[in-house]
Design an enzyme around this catalytic site. Structure first.
Site, PDB file in Angstrom:
ATOM      1  N   ARG A  78       0.847  -1.198   0.000  1.00 28.24           N
ATOM      2  CA  ARG A  78       0.000   0.000   0.000  1.00 28.24           C
ATOM      3  C   ARG A  78       0.878   1.241   0.000  1.00 28.24           C
ATOM      4  O   ARG A  78       1.960   1.254   0.572  1.00 28.24           O
ATOM      5  CB  ARG A  78      -0.899   0.020   1.240  1.00 28.24           C
ATOM      6  CG  ARG A  78      -2.132  -0.847   1.093  1.00 28.24           C
ATOM      7  CD  ARG A  78      -3.036  -0.763   2.288  1.00 28.24           C
ATOM      8  NE  ARG A  78      -2.453  -1.414   3.434  1.00 28.24           N
ATOM      9  CZ  ARG A  78      -1.983  -0.808   4.512  1.00 28.24           C
ATOM     10  NH1 ARG A  78      -2.057   0.510   4.615  1.00 28.24           N
ATOM     11  NH2 ARG A  78      -1.466  -1.484   5.494  1.00 28.24           N
ATOM     12  N   TYR A 217      -1.448  -3.362  -6.973  1.00 24.12           N
ATOM     13  CA  TYR A 217      -1.183  -4.217  -5.819  1.00 24.12           C
ATOM     14  C   TYR A 217      -2.220  -4.125  -4.696  1.00 24.12           C
ATOM     15  O   TYR A 217      -2.615  -3.039  -4.277  1.00 24.12           O
ATOM     16  CB  TYR A 217       0.186  -3.874  -5.227  1.00 24.12           C
ATOM     17  CG  TYR A 217       0.669  -4.997  -4.346  1.00 24.12           C
ATOM     18  CD1 TYR A 217       1.167  -6.157  -4.923  1.00 24.12           C
ATOM     19  CD2 TYR A 217       0.559  -4.933  -2.979  1.00 24.12           C
ATOM     20  CE1 TYR A 217       1.563  -7.217  -4.133  1.00 24.12           C
ATOM     21  CE2 TYR A 217       0.957  -5.983  -2.182  1.00 24.12           C
ATOM     22  CZ  TYR A 217       1.460  -7.126  -2.768  1.00 24.12           C
ATOM     23  OH  TYR A 217       1.852  -8.184  -1.992  1.00 24.12           O
ATOM     24  N   LYS A 226      -9.380  -2.691   1.979  1.00 25.17           N
ATOM     25  CA  LYS A 226      -9.189  -1.585   2.928  1.00 25.17           C
ATOM     26  C   LYS A 226      -9.955  -0.337   2.494  1.00 25.17           C
ATOM     27  O   LYS A 226     -10.463   0.397   3.339  1.00 25.17           O
ATOM     28  CB  LYS A 226      -7.710  -1.241   3.063  1.00 25.17           C
ATOM     29  CG  LYS A 226      -6.798  -2.425   3.342  1.00 25.17           C
ATOM     30  CD  LYS A 226      -6.939  -3.009   4.709  1.00 25.17           C
ATOM     31  CE  LYS A 226      -5.824  -4.013   4.949  1.00 25.17           C
ATOM     32  NZ  LYS A 226      -5.929  -4.708   6.218  1.00 25.17           N
ATOM     33  N   HIS A 246     -10.785  -3.077  11.875  1.00 24.50           N
ATOM     34  CA  HIS A 246      -9.677  -3.875  11.350  1.00 24.50           C
ATOM     35  C   HIS A 246      -9.442  -5.040  12.309  1.00 24.50           C
ATOM     36  O   HIS A 246      -8.442  -5.065  13.033  1.00 24.50           O
ATOM     37  CB  HIS A 246      -8.453  -2.955  11.263  1.00 24.50           C
ATOM     38  CG  HIS A 246      -7.295  -3.515  10.523  1.00 24.50           C
ATOM     39  ND1 HIS A 246      -6.007  -3.063  10.710  1.00 24.50           N
ATOM     40  CD2 HIS A 246      -7.219  -4.471   9.574  1.00 24.50           C
ATOM     41  CE1 HIS A 246      -5.190  -3.724   9.910  1.00 24.50           C
ATOM     42  NE2 HIS A 246      -5.898  -4.587   9.214  1.00 24.50           N
ATOM     43  N   SER A 268       0.103  -4.267  12.291  1.00 28.62           N
ATOM     44  CA  SER A 268       0.730  -5.305  11.470  1.00 28.62           C
ATOM     45  C   SER A 268       1.922  -5.931  12.205  1.00 28.62           C
ATOM     46  O   SER A 268       2.473  -5.344  13.145  1.00 28.62           O
ATOM     47  CB  SER A 268       1.156  -4.746  10.121  1.00 28.62           C
ATOM     48  OG  SER A 268       2.049  -3.697  10.327  1.00 28.62           O
ATOM     49  N   CYS A 270       1.883  -8.541  14.182  1.00 30.15           N
ATOM     50  CA  CYS A 270       1.567  -9.052  15.521  1.00 30.15           C
ATOM     51  C   CYS A 270       0.899 -10.420  15.474  1.00 30.15           C
ATOM     52  O   CYS A 270       0.406 -10.903  16.495  1.00 30.15           O
ATOM     53  CB  CYS A 270       0.667  -8.076  16.267  1.00 30.15           C
ATOM     54  SG  CYS A 270       1.502  -6.571  16.772  1.00 30.15           S
ATOM     55  N   ASP A 293      -9.178 -10.313   9.020  1.00 33.42           N
ATOM     56  CA  ASP A 293      -8.748  -8.931   8.786  1.00 33.42           C
ATOM     57  C   ASP A 293      -9.793  -7.868   9.122  1.00 33.42           C
ATOM     58  O   ASP A 293      -9.437  -6.840   9.671  1.00 33.42           O
ATOM     59  CB  ASP A 293      -8.312  -8.772   7.329  1.00 33.42           C
ATOM     60  CG  ASP A 293      -7.437  -7.559   7.109  1.00 33.42           C
ATOM     61  OD1 ASP A 293      -6.658  -7.207   8.017  1.00 33.42           O
ATOM     62  OD2 ASP A 293      -7.524  -6.934   6.034  1.00 33.42           O
ATOM     63  N   ARG A 386       2.267 -12.263  -0.885  1.00 34.90           N
ATOM     64  CA  ARG A 386       0.923 -12.592  -0.416  1.00 34.90           C
ATOM     65  C   ARG A 386       0.360 -13.858  -1.026  1.00 34.90           C
ATOM     66  O   ARG A 386       0.682 -14.199  -2.165  1.00 34.90           O
ATOM     67  CB  ARG A 386      -0.032 -11.451  -0.821  1.00 34.90           C
ATOM     68  CG  ARG A 386       0.298 -10.102  -0.178  1.00 34.90           C
ATOM     69  CD  ARG A 386      -0.242 -10.011   1.198  1.00 34.90           C
ATOM     70  NE  ARG A 386       0.229  -8.817   1.913  1.00 34.90           N
ATOM     71  CZ  ARG A 386      -0.414  -8.308   2.963  1.00 34.90           C
ATOM     72  NH1 ARG A 386      -1.524  -8.862   3.394  1.00 34.90           N
ATOM     73  NH2 ARG A 386       0.073  -7.260   3.589  1.00 34.90           N
TER      74      ARG A 386
HETATM   75  O1  SAT Z   1      -2.500  -4.555   0.787  1.00 39.02           O
HETATM   76  S1  SAT Z   1      -3.531  -4.665   1.826  1.00 39.02           S
HETATM   77  O2  SAT Z   1      -3.911  -3.354   2.291  1.00 39.02           O
HETATM   78  O3  SAT Z   1      -4.713  -5.327   1.287  1.00 39.02           O
HETATM   79  C1  SAT Z   1      -2.950  -5.589   3.087  1.00 39.02           C
HETATM   80  C2  SAT Z   1      -2.251  -4.752   4.075  1.00 39.02           C
HETATM   81  O4  SAT Z   1      -1.297  -4.056   3.729  1.00 39.02           O
HETATM   82  O5  SAT Z   1      -2.658  -4.770   5.247  1.00 39.02           O
HETATM   83 MN    MN Z   2      -5.014  -5.814   7.663  1.00 39.66          MN
END
Ligand code: SAT
Ligand code: MN
Length: 602
Positions: A78, A217, A226, A246, A268, A270, A293, A386
């Protein structure tokens, strides 16, 4: 073009038709394709991607019907710097988001969108976040020029003809526009991962629109995730009186056969996906998963909060996922029908990533497409590589996953990675104290991210990059939810920290499956049969109340992992104050919690 949109379109939804026509007129694709989400369509698209060398079909025996992609090395995560909340006023976006005026952003992006789909097809991707048969289904349509996005959306959402049909002639939907920003001139060859150096991920919360440009991406491009299910949905939830969070959702069953639902938010790195699919080490307890998520929590007729996972798949970080850390994620992937991005490829046509196995394969092709051996100095898989896999394949999926009413939430957990100060588990005194725990949620940076390691970062409710409006209003919304509900019907709020370390820098708590012991303590607390000690940071396990039977853990370590240390908390106060100053306009009810903490520590 108009004829294509109007006459062959499998819908009579006038607003949708007009919008598709308008976007097509701007982006100028060669063709428009309405996606139905069928398996035949998946086959057609994946065949086409493989034929053009854009995707690699994995070995059918290892990963049936699964495909491998390598992104452009610059397009791997992201882009928070280029993510905008374009609310009418700057205050609407608040102190934690990038803001741009909606009209200005639309002007800028319309120039980028002008002709951006030339030489490509514009796919019309109707989808629903959460079960289509919900009382108030939340629809979206993504217009995209990326087939990777289409097939990913098929995994991650309820996508296609059923969603379109349920939209009828006039149901509202979130308008999502996405382009990789790489038009093709006549005869120009495509590249494996088209994208653009210029990127914008823009959200218009008032008009419920998402405009994305330049990236192919994950969270930049799969706009149901998101962008919609957190940023836009958090604005919807604010207006409609519910919560878009989240959070993972898990269902825990006790040896007595009683079910409890736990939602949990972690920054993230964790282990959120691992907790969502946890295998308990304590006899008689089982965990089923509903999501890893995102949780949407709405009030049921009985006044309780019910959680639904709006997604339909897992978009999980691959490195670190293996049979030793998350066997259920591995089994989900192994069933096939999955997409892998930026992992490494084995000579056998399977995928590999760091820590998937306890050995390193002799030779691989790394995520750059280069030969790789264990001697290499670089990682074989990108740290943010991923897997995209259907949640229906998860062997421990809850029977209630598709329940349109969701599941009643018993406990909410906030967590973070803290080497000191924060005890293994603490129960909040009440909803506002729990909201304070969420508002001050923090984690130490790890080596996985760039920048200094071990720096404490605040991440309210693990939502920092995902709150679609003013963060102070978001915290006030949490307070309001508590005020408008009956206290005994609300979930109880806890804070957990699996990552406390000894003086020698060793983890005090074993984590992973052993975290089931903490979950057990939490539900025993709900039942009123686990003893706790009240501290200024919340109620922590009394000695002997945490079930450590069969766990070989030094009692001194356990005491250190669970302890409350006033001196450490005194050092935490200025950090929290600094954070509240940054937010600027923290709700009075939350400031009052900080005052209480100060008094209790004095
Ligand atoms: O790329 S995503 O936002 O879907 C996953 C993440 O970075 O938490
Ligand atoms: Mn997430």
């Amino acid at each position: 073009m108009t004829a294509t949109v109007g006459q062959n379109a499998p819908t009579t939804h006038a607003d949708l038709l007009a919008w598709v026509e308008e976007v097509a007129a701007l982006t100028k694709p060669d063709a428009i394709r309405w996606c139905d989400g069928s398996d035949a369509e998946w086959k057609e698209f994946t065949d086409h991607l493989v034929d053009r060398g854009i995707a690699t079909r994995l070995n059918e025996e290892a990963k049936p019907n699964s495909f491998y992609f390598r992104s452009d090395p610059s397009d791997v995560a992201r882009v928070e710097d280029q993510t905008f909340i374009c609310s009418e006023t700057e205050a609407g976006a608040g102190p934690t988001n990038n803001w741009a005026a909606p009209a200005e952003m639309k002007q800028t992006m319309s120039e980028l969108y002008d002709g951006c789909m030339k030489g490509r097809t514009m796919f019309v991707v109707p989808f629903c976040m959460g079960p289509i048969d919900a009382d108030d289904p939340k629809f979206g349509v993504e217009l995209t020029d990326s087939e990777y996005v289409v097939i990913s959306m098929k995994i991650m959402t309820r996508m296609g003809a059923d969603a379109l049909k349920a939209m009828g002639d006039d149901k509202p939907f979130v308008k999502c526009i996405h382009s990789v920003g790489y038009p093709l001139a006549d005869g120009q060859d495509d590249v494996a991962w088209p994208c653009n150096d210029t990127k914008y991920i823009s959200h218009f919360p008032e008009t419920r629109e998402i405009w994305s440009y330049g990236s192919g991406y994950g969270g930049n491009a799969l706009l149901g995730k998101k962008c919609y299910a957190l940023r836009i949905a958090s604005a919807m939830a604010h207006d409609e009186g519910w919560l878009a969070e989240h959070m993972l959702i898990l269902e825990l069953t006790s040896p007595e056969g009683k079910k409890y639902v736990v939602c949990a938010a972690f920054p993230s790195a964790c282990g959120k996906t691992n907790l969502a699919m946890l295998e308990p080490t304590i006899p008689g307890w089982t965990v089923k998963t509903l999501g890893d998520d995102i949780a949407w929590m709405r009030f049921g007729e009985d006044g309780r909060l019910y959680a639904v996972n709006p997604e339909n798949g897992f978009f999980g970080v691959a490195p670190g996922t293996g049979y030793h850390t998350n066997p259920n994620a591995m089994r989900t992937i192994e069933a096939g029908n999955s997409i892998f991005t930026n992992v490494a490829l084995t000579p056998y046509g399977d995928v590999w990533w760091e820590e998937m196995t306890d050995f390193e394969p002799d030779s691989l092709t790394d995520w750059h497409g280069k030969p790789w051996t264990p001697e290499a100095e670089v990682k074989a898989a990108h740290p943010n590589s991923r897997f995209t896999t259907p949640i229906s394949q998860c062997p421990i999926l809850s029977d209630d996953f598709n329940n349109p009413k969701g599941v009643p939430v018993d406990a909410i957990l906030f967590g973070g990675r803290r080497a000191s100060t924060v005890p293994l588990v603490a129960q909040s005194r009440d909803w506002n104290h729990g909201t304070f725990m969420g508002a001050t949620c923090s984690s130490e940076t790890t080596a996985a991210a760039t920048g200094a390691v071990g720096v404490v970062r605040r991440d309210p409710m693990a939502m920092l990059p995902f709150i679609g409006y003013n963060a102070n209003d978001y915290l006030q919304h949490w307070v309001n939810i508590g005020e408008n509900a009956e206290a005994d019907k609300l979930p109880k709020i806890f804070f957990v920290n699996w990552f406390r370390k000894s003086q020698e820098g060793k983890f005090l708590w074993p984590g992973f499956g052993e975290n089931s012991r903490v979950l057990e303590w939490i539900v025993r607390r709900l039942e009123g049969d686990a003893e706790a000690i009240d501290t200024p940071a919340g109620a922590i396990p009394a000695e002997g109340s945490l079930n450590v039977e069969g766990l070989s853990l030094d009692p001194a370590k356990l005491a250190e992992a669970t302890k409350f240390d006033a001196e450490e908390w005194k050092k935490e106060l200025p950090l929290i104050e600094e954070w509240f100053e940054k937010l600027g306009n923290v709700p009075d009810a939350i400031k009052a919690e900080l005052d209480k903490l100060k008094q209790n520590l004095a």
